[in-house]
Design a protein around this motif. Structure first.
Motif, PDB file in Angstrom:
ATOM      1  N   GLN A  30       0.843  -1.215   0.000  1.00  0.00           N
ATOM      2  CA  GLN A  30       0.000   0.000   0.000  1.00  0.00           C
ATOM      3  C   GLN A  30       0.874   1.259   0.000  1.00  0.00           C
ATOM      4  N   ALA A  31       1.959   1.211   0.774  1.00  0.00           N
ATOM      5  CA  ALA A  31       2.831   2.403   0.883  1.00  0.00           C
ATOM      6  C   ALA A  31       3.520   2.712  -0.442  1.00  0.00           C
ATOM      7  N   VAL A  32       3.962   1.674  -1.160  1.00  0.00           N
ATOM      8  CA  VAL A  32       4.610   1.882  -2.471  1.00  0.00           C
ATOM      9  C   VAL A  32       3.610   2.502  -3.445  1.00  0.00           C
ATOM     10  N   ASN A  33       2.390   2.021  -3.407  1.00  0.00           N
ATOM     11  CA  ASN A  33       1.344   2.561  -4.294  1.00  0.00           C
ATOM     12  C   ASN A  33       1.067   4.028  -3.955  1.00  0.00           C
ATOM     13  N   ALA A  34       0.967   4.313  -2.659  1.00  0.00           N
ATOM     14  CA  ALA A  34       0.683   5.693  -2.221  1.00  0.00           C
ATOM     15  C   ALA A  34       1.827   6.624  -2.607  1.00  0.00           C
ATOM     16  N   LEU A  35       3.034   6.107  -2.528  1.00  0.00           N
ATOM     17  CA  LEU A  35       4.232   6.887  -2.881  1.00  0.00           C
ATOM     18  C   LEU A  35       4.168   7.319  -4.353  1.00  0.00           C
ATOM     19  N   ALA A  36       3.803   6.398  -5.214  1.00  0.00           N
ATOM     20  CA  ALA A  36       3.733   6.724  -6.655  1.00  0.00           C
ATOM     21  C   ALA A  36       2.611   7.725  -6.907  1.00  0.00           C
ATOM     22  N   LEU A  37       1.477   7.520  -6.262  1.00  0.00           N
ATOM     23  CA  LEU A  37       0.340   8.428  -6.465  1.00  0.00           C
ATOM     24  C   LEU A  37       0.655   9.820  -5.937  1.00  0.00           C
ATOM     25  N   ALA A  38       1.501   9.877  -4.918  1.00  0.00           N
ATOM     26  CA  ALA A  38       1.860  11.189  -4.347  1.00  0.00           C
ATOM     27  C   ALA A  38       2.723  11.995  -5.316  1.00  0.00           C
ATOM     28  N   HIS A  39       3.333  11.311  -6.284  1.00  0.00           N
ATOM     29  CA  HIS A  39       4.170  12.008  -7.278  1.00  0.00           C
ATOM     30  C   HIS A  39       3.562  11.877  -8.672  1.00  0.00           C
TER      31      HIS A  39
END
Ligand code: HGY
Ligand code: MN
Ligand code: MN
Length: 420
Positions: free
Chosen positions: A253-262
């Motif tokens: 989930q964190a990796v996905n959120a990281l990409a969406l944040a950028h």
């Protein structure tokens, strides 16, 4: 009476190229219409043998280097000149398609065949290259052997990479008999061109036939081991568990959120995960997983890496488990050579092919070869932008158009660099 084929109106034999693609697609063919031909397996050996035989039949001399890279060379007037080279890779993902990598190698062969048919003599020798282990699926990192050629990795680093079964690159290379005598790298290429499918949706969405690739985005790979404790699924109260797989769910989930944040250009993927002991009634005490982060801007990928570290620390603390993160690949953003890009652009325009500039989201051998030779890439569309999927598909028309742009870019560059 057709006008004699002169370099500018010379075209490849589209039917012959398409037949080569379909013929080699039988090596490792899957039931769903894709290819499973992992690097340095016997299937890779079979397609390599096919390619070597076809190049020799086309009058080329074939050299294999210490990393198994294959160089097929068509002589020119002056064979002391650094060759104009084309190429890509014949290894595939486990659920790969018929076109990823393959069209860059086989279109190069078709260019040589076409030059033979037309009797055109180039000033410099022309080479077609098959780079070993572009995919990085079996042996990480990707683009390993083109990386050694470009001086990014040492041969020993490559030889000691192991697959998930503990087999080393060297053992697998020797196992298929493709460790050549020639040193890997240390020789000049006049220029390098790689034809490839876009593997994304842009060209198709804009009805463009040719992508004039200006460079490749930044990419980083990581391996993460999460360590909790094996325990009984029936007797261990939830509050006493140290469940590594539950923590892995938070990491994903964190990796996905990281990409969406950028957004909109960042991408983040967890593609490989192994839970141990992987038994249905044991709370998993250990998880191994991989992380792939990419963005066109190096600084953003570095920021994503920093934010990933913070997220992992919080997840590990919350779950009461250990987390060991290893960055095993760092490929910075790469700009291609302006003159080679212009040659691709002119070739597309001269053939009336709708084209646009594009940055590559995928990694390619050209990204490393650009460090040691003037380099550019040519993209053609694939259906729905789908790739790394057995349903990957491209049209014979688009593949032929890409091969014709490759042909003309190579001829123009030979003339521009060496006169002819
Ligand atoms: O990972 C990549 O982008 C390439 O397909 N090896
Ligand atoms: Mn590829
Ligand atoms: Mn690929």
């Amino acid at each position: 009476m057709a006008a004699p084929a002169t370099p500018s109106n010379l075209r490849i034999d589209a039917g012959r190229l398409w037949s080569s693609i379909l013929e080699t697609a039988r090596i490792g063919a899957t039931a769903k219409g894709g290819i499973n031909r992992l690097t340095l397996t016997d299937l890779d050996r079979q397609v390599r043998d096919w390619f070597v035989a076809a190049c020799r039949a086309a009058g080329c001399t074939v050299t294999i280097d210490a990393l198994g890279n294959i160089f097929a060379r068509r002589p020119g007037r002056d064979n002391a000149l650094p060759p104009i080279a084309m190429g890509s890779h014949l290894d595939t993902q486990p659920t790969g398609g018929k076109f990823d990598g393959v069209i860059g190698v086989l279109a190069g062969l078709e260019v040589l065949r076409t030059l033979n048919d037309s009797g055109i003599e180039t000033q410099a020798p022309i080479e077609v290259i098959n780079w070993t282990n572009e995919e990085g699926s079996r042996f990480a990192p990707a683009m390993l052997a083109s990386g050694v050629f470009a001086g990014v990795f040492t041969p020993d680093y490559a030889y000691t990479r192991q697959d998930r079964d503990g087999v080393s690159f060297a053992e697998a290379l020797d196992g298929i008999g493709y460790r050549g005598e020639a040193p890997c790298g240390g020789r000049k290429l006049g220029a390098f061109f790689e034809l490839h499918i876009e593997q994304g949706p842009i060209l198709e969405a804009e009805a463009k036939t040719i992508g004039v690739v200006s460079g490749v985005q930044a990419m980083r790979w990581y391996e993460l081991t999460l360590t909790g404790a094996d325990s009984h699924a029936g007797t261990t109260p939830m509050r006493l568990r140290r469940d590594a797989l539950l923590a892995a769910a938070s990491v994903i989930q964190a990796v996905n959120a990281l990409a969406l944040a950028h957004a909109p250009d960042a991408v983040g993927t967890v593609g490989l995960i192994e839970a141990r002991p992987n038994s249905r009634n044991v709370v998993p005490g250990e998880v191994f997983l991989t992380i792939d982060l990419r963005h066109p801007d190096d600084a953003v990928v570095a920021a994503m890496e920093h934010q990933l570290g913070i997220a992992l620390d919080a997840i590990a603390a919350e779950a009461g488990i250990g987390a060991s993160l290893d960055r095993n690949w760092d490929s910075p953003a790469v700009p291609f050579d302006p003159d080679c890009i212009a040659a691709v652009e002119r070739a597309a325009a001269a053939q009336g092919l709708p084209a646009r500039r594009i940055t590559s989201g995928a990694g390619h051998d050209a990204a490393y070869i650009a460090r040691v030779a003037p380099t550019a890439m040519i993209f053609v569309p694939c259906d729905g932008g789908v790739s790394h999927n057995e349903l990957e598909n491209a049209s014979a028309e688009h593949v032929a158009a890409g091969a014709n742009v490759l042909l003309q870019a190579v001829l123009e560059t030979d003339a521009r660099l060496y006169g002819s």
